[in-house]
Design a protein around this motif. Structure first.
Motif, PDB file in Angstrom:
ATOM      1  N   LEU A   1       0.852  -1.195   0.000  1.00  0.00           N
ATOM      2  CA  LEU A   1       0.000   0.000   0.000  1.00  0.00           C
ATOM      3  C   LEU A   1       0.885   1.242   0.000  1.00  0.00           C
ATOM      4  CD1 LEU A   1      -2.753  -1.119   2.545  1.00  0.00           C
ATOM      5  CD2 LEU A   1      -2.569  -1.553   0.087  1.00  0.00           C
ATOM      6  N   LEU A   2       1.233   1.695  -1.187  1.00  0.00           N
ATOM      7  CA  LEU A   2       2.180   2.800  -1.335  1.00  0.00           C
ATOM      8  C   LEU A   2       1.527   4.100  -1.793  1.00  0.00           C
ATOM      9  CD1 LEU A   2       5.081   0.837  -3.082  1.00  0.00           C
ATOM     10  CD2 LEU A   2       4.736   1.250  -0.627  1.00  0.00           C
ATOM     11  N   THR A   3       0.307   4.029  -2.323  1.00  0.00           N
ATOM     12  CA  THR A   3      -0.381   5.216  -2.814  1.00  0.00           C
ATOM     13  C   THR A   3      -1.811   5.215  -2.287  1.00  0.00           C
ATOM     14  OG1 THR A   3      -1.260   4.171  -4.814  1.00  0.00           O
ATOM     15  CG2 THR A   3       0.995   5.087  -4.938  1.00  0.00           C
ATOM     16  N   TRP A   4      -2.502   6.363  -2.485  1.00  0.00           N
ATOM     17  CA  TRP A   4      -3.903   6.433  -2.063  1.00  0.00           C
ATOM     18  C   TRP A   4      -4.770   5.501  -2.908  1.00  0.00           C
ATOM     19  CZ3 TRP A   4      -4.782   8.095   2.496  1.00  0.00           C
ATOM     20  CH2 TRP A   4      -4.004   9.117   3.052  1.00  0.00           C
ATOM     21  N   ASP A   5      -4.415   5.283  -4.165  1.00  0.00           N
ATOM     22  CA  ASP A   5      -5.151   4.330  -4.994  1.00  0.00           C
ATOM     23  C   ASP A   5      -5.036   2.920  -4.408  1.00  0.00           C
ATOM     24  OD1 ASP A   5      -6.036   6.224  -6.754  1.00  0.00           O
ATOM     25  OD2 ASP A   5      -4.464   5.884  -8.241  1.00  0.00           O
ATOM     26  N   ASP A   6      -3.827   2.585  -3.919  1.00  0.00           N
ATOM     27  CA  ASP A   6      -3.635   1.280  -3.277  1.00  0.00           C
ATOM     28  C   ASP A   6      -4.529   1.162  -2.050  1.00  0.00           C
ATOM     29  OD1 ASP A   6      -1.680   0.764  -5.169  1.00  0.00           O
ATOM     30  OD2 ASP A   6      -0.021   1.333  -3.842  1.00  0.00           O
ATOM     31  N   TYR A   7      -4.623   2.260  -1.304  1.00  0.00           N
ATOM     32  CA  TYR A   7      -5.428   2.263  -0.077  1.00  0.00           C
ATOM     33  C   TYR A   7      -6.909   2.045  -0.398  1.00  0.00           C
ATOM     34  CZ  TYR A   7      -7.374   4.089   4.317  1.00  0.00           C
ATOM     35  OH  TYR A   7      -8.065   4.243   5.488  1.00  0.00           O
TER      36      TYR A   7
ATOM     37  N   VAL B   1     -11.732  -1.735  -0.793  1.00  0.00           N
ATOM     38  CA  VAL B   1     -12.736  -2.491  -1.554  1.00  0.00           C
ATOM     39  C   VAL B   1     -12.563  -3.985  -1.324  1.00  0.00           C
ATOM     40  CG1 VAL B   1     -13.547  -3.060  -3.868  1.00  0.00           C
ATOM     41  CG2 VAL B   1     -12.952  -0.689  -3.305  1.00  0.00           C
ATOM     42  N   ARG B   2     -11.318  -4.451  -1.367  1.00  0.00           N
ATOM     43  CA  ARG B   2     -11.059  -5.881  -1.162  1.00  0.00           C
ATOM     44  C   ARG B   2     -11.428  -6.308   0.253  1.00  0.00           C
ATOM     45  NH1 ARG B   2      -5.211  -7.573  -3.360  1.00  0.00           N
ATOM     46  NH2 ARG B   2      -5.984  -9.557  -2.507  1.00  0.00           N
ATOM     47  N   THR B   3     -11.129  -5.461   1.219  1.00  0.00           N
ATOM     48  CA  THR B   3     -11.470  -5.773   2.612  1.00  0.00           C
ATOM     49  C   THR B   3     -12.977  -5.867   2.793  1.00  0.00           C
ATOM     50  OG1 THR B   3      -9.468  -4.663   3.409  1.00  0.00           O
ATOM     51  CG2 THR B   3     -11.212  -5.025   5.005  1.00  0.00           C
ATOM     52  N   LYS B   4     -13.705  -4.908   2.212  1.00  0.00           N
ATOM     53  CA  LYS B   4     -15.173  -4.900   2.328  1.00  0.00           C
ATOM     54  C   LYS B   4     -15.771  -6.147   1.662  1.00  0.00           C
ATOM     55  CE  LYS B   4     -19.314  -3.323   3.069  1.00  0.00           C
ATOM     56  NZ  LYS B   4     -19.878  -2.339   2.139  1.00  0.00           N
ATOM     57  N   ASN B   5     -15.265  -6.518   0.485  1.00  0.00           N
ATOM     58  CA  ASN B   5     -15.800  -7.672  -0.225  1.00  0.00           C
ATOM     59  C   ASN B   5     -15.519  -8.972   0.514  1.00  0.00           C
ATOM     60  OD1 ASN B   5     -16.777  -6.043  -2.268  1.00  0.00           O
ATOM     61  ND2 ASN B   5     -14.972  -6.310  -3.565  1.00  0.00           N
ATOM     62  N   ALA B   6     -14.337  -9.042   1.153  1.00  0.00           N
ATOM     63  CA  ALA B   6     -13.939 -10.299   1.788  1.00  0.00           C
ATOM     64  C   ALA B   6     -14.472 -10.456   3.204  1.00  0.00           C
ATOM     65  CB  ALA B   6     -12.412 -10.401   1.809  1.00  0.00           C
TER      66      ALA B   6
ATOM     67  N   LEU C   1      -4.367  14.714   1.467  1.00  0.00           N
ATOM     68  CA  LEU C   1      -4.425  14.663   0.016  1.00  0.00           C
ATOM     69  C   LEU C   1      -4.039  16.006  -0.593  1.00  0.00           C
ATOM     70  CD1 LEU C   1      -7.763  12.664  -0.395  1.00  0.00           C
ATOM     71  CD2 LEU C   1      -5.483  11.851  -0.988  1.00  0.00           C
ATOM     72  N   LEU C   2      -4.539  17.092   0.015  1.00  0.00           N
ATOM     73  CA  LEU C   2      -4.214  18.416  -0.485  1.00  0.00           C
ATOM     74  C   LEU C   2      -2.722  18.713  -0.371  1.00  0.00           C
ATOM     75  CD1 LEU C   2      -7.204  20.512   0.933  1.00  0.00           C
ATOM     76  CD2 LEU C   2      -6.832  19.749  -1.409  1.00  0.00           C
ATOM     77  N   GLN C   3      -2.118  18.279   0.733  1.00  0.00           N
ATOM     78  CA  GLN C   3      -0.687  18.509   0.914  1.00  0.00           C
ATOM     79  C   GLN C   3       0.119  17.820  -0.170  1.00  0.00           C
ATOM     80  OE1 GLN C   3       0.170  17.260   4.904  1.00  0.00           O
ATOM     81  NE2 GLN C   3      -1.061  18.886   5.827  1.00  0.00           N
ATOM     82  N   GLN C   4      -0.328  16.654  -0.631  1.00  0.00           N
ATOM     83  CA  GLN C   4       0.359  15.968  -1.715  1.00  0.00           C
ATOM     84  C   GLN C   4       0.284  16.757  -3.013  1.00  0.00           C
ATOM     85  OE1 GLN C   4      -1.109  11.968  -2.068  1.00  0.00           O
ATOM     86  NE2 GLN C   4       0.226  11.218  -0.436  1.00  0.00           N
TER      87      GLN C   4
ATOM     88  N   GLY D   1      -8.046  14.656  -7.323  1.00  0.00           N
ATOM     89  CA  GLY D   1      -6.822  14.013  -6.880  1.00  0.00           C
ATOM     90  C   GLY D   1      -5.872  13.749  -8.033  1.00  0.00           C
ATOM     91  N   ARG D   2      -4.644  13.422  -7.711  1.00  0.00           N
ATOM     92  CA  ARG D   2      -3.620  13.196  -8.722  1.00  0.00           C
ATOM     93  C   ARG D   2      -3.991  12.055  -9.644  1.00  0.00           C
ATOM     94  NH1 ARG D   2       2.453  13.192  -6.787  1.00  0.00           N
ATOM     95  NH2 ARG D   2       1.621  15.199  -6.130  1.00  0.00           N
ATOM     96  N   ALA D   3      -4.644  11.038  -9.100  1.00  0.00           N
ATOM     97  CA  ALA D   3      -4.984   9.872  -9.913  1.00  0.00           C
ATOM     98  C   ALA D   3      -6.314  10.049 -10.627  1.00  0.00           C
ATOM     99  CB  ALA D   3      -5.017   8.619  -9.040  1.00  0.00           C
ATOM    100  N   GLY D   4      -6.928  11.243 -10.514  1.00  0.00           N
ATOM    101  CA  GLY D   4      -8.174  11.514 -11.215  1.00  0.00           C
ATOM    102  C   GLY D   4      -9.424  11.216 -10.415  1.00  0.00           C
ATOM    103  N   HIS D   5      -9.258  10.842  -9.142  1.00  0.00           N
ATOM    104  CA  HIS D   5     -10.419  10.568  -8.301  1.00  0.00           C
ATOM    105  C   HIS D   5     -10.983  11.885  -7.783  1.00  0.00           C
ATOM    106  CE1 HIS D   5      -9.851   6.263  -8.355  1.00  0.00           C
ATOM    107  NE2 HIS D   5      -8.569   6.470  -8.144  1.00  0.00           N
ATOM    108  N   ASP D   6     -12.312  12.020  -7.847  1.00  0.00           N
ATOM    109  CA  ASP D   6     -12.940  13.250  -7.393  1.00  0.00           C
ATOM    110  C   ASP D   6     -13.298  13.162  -5.934  1.00  0.00           C
ATOM    111  OD1 ASP D   6     -12.793  14.206  -9.924  1.00  0.00           O
ATOM    112  OD2 ASP D   6     -14.822  13.558 -10.485  1.00  0.00           O
ATOM    113  N   ALA D   7     -13.243  14.314  -5.271  1.00  0.00           N
ATOM    114  CA  ALA D   7     -13.629  14.371  -3.851  1.00  0.00           C
ATOM    115  C   ALA D   7     -14.352  15.678  -3.607  1.00  0.00           C
ATOM    116  CB  ALA D   7     -12.414  14.271  -2.965  1.00  0.00           C
TER     117      ALA D   7
END
Length: 253
Positions: free
Chosen positions: A186-192, A197-202, A221-224, A242-248
């Motif tokens: 888990l190195l990025t916010w996308d990984d997080y 999602v995987r935790t919720k599904n499992a 996130l803003l500081q990044q 966000g940097r990866a294109g995710h909206d917030a």
């Protein structure tokens, strides 16, 4: 009294690089009793005789740490006095701001939280002593983000980092094991997000969602992105991408 900090003030600044905020020398005229020697930063200058008194403003655990460091400094340099004053957090920034705006009355050395330093150096560019000749060569020893916080627009070193405010991930090992998640990946916010999602599904469980307050996930996130505030008036929703294109989206406080 000289309006420049003495060599002693900067030596104490250099000594105190191991605890909680930012430490900076003030160029507005200290409350201590320093002399008027200039600071050249020349080779061997650190071995020159040191004497006199300076005042340090700090608070809480930082003040306690500074007091311990001050005693060590005084033992190493007989004839010096480092007066650490705990000014309390509630009024600290009122006192510092008034001193910077008025151009006098501040201590020789201040501790300032990292989030305050950029706005102070932007609004009072002549309020802090240029430590480049003394501390500039140590830039590679500090976290890059922390070092950017203490440098001015022209690259001048105006303070020394004292703490980077690290973040940590706490997780249930049994839940991650059930979801087949290796926390080291888990190195990025996308990984997080993907891990959530995987935790919720499992397991049916969710990763902890932090409130978007001063210590929440949104400011991180803003500081990044190199930001700290968003534009938006009362009643308006403020939006960031966000940097990866995710909206917030965030409702204004």
């Amino acid at each position: 009294m000289s309006t420049r900090p003495t060599r002693r003030a900067v030596l104490v600044t250099g000594l105190a690089t191991a605890a909680t905020s930012l430490v900076t020398g003030c160029a507005m005229g200290g409350a201590g009793g320093g002399g008027t020697r200039d600071i050249s930063g020349k080779e061997g200058d650190a071995k020159a005789e040191v004497s006199g008194e300076i005042t340090v403003w700090s608070w809480d655990v930082a003040a306690k740490a500074m007091k311990r460091l001050a005693r060590t400094f005084e033992k190493r340099h007989p004839g010096t006095t480092v007066d650490v004053v705990d000014i309390g957090y509630d009024n600290a920034y009122d006192k510092i701001t008034v001193g910077l705006r008025g151009g006098s009355g501040l201590a020789d050395v201040l501790t300032v939280e990292g989030s305050y330093m950029p706005r102070y150096t932007a609004n009072f560019p002549s309020g802090f002593y240029d430590l480049t000749s003394l501390g500039g060569r140590y830039g590679g020893d500090f976290d890059r983000a922390a070092w950017r916080t203490v440098t001015g627009k022209a690259g001048a070193v105006l303070a020394l980092p004292w703490d980077i405010g690290p973040c940590a991930l706490y997780y249930r090992t049994d839940h991650f094991r059930a979801a087949g998640i290796d926390p080291k990946t888990l190195l990025t916010w996308d990984d997080y997000v993907a891990a959530g999602v995987r935790t919720k599904n499992a397991t049916g469980r969710k990763l902890l969602i932090l409130d978007s307050t001063d210590a929440g996930i949104l400011p991180m996130l803003l500081q990044q992105q190199g930001q700290s505030v968003l534009q938006g008036g009362p009643g308006r929703r403020r939006h960031t991408r966000g940097r990866a294109g995710h909206d917030a989206d965030e409702d204004p406080a």
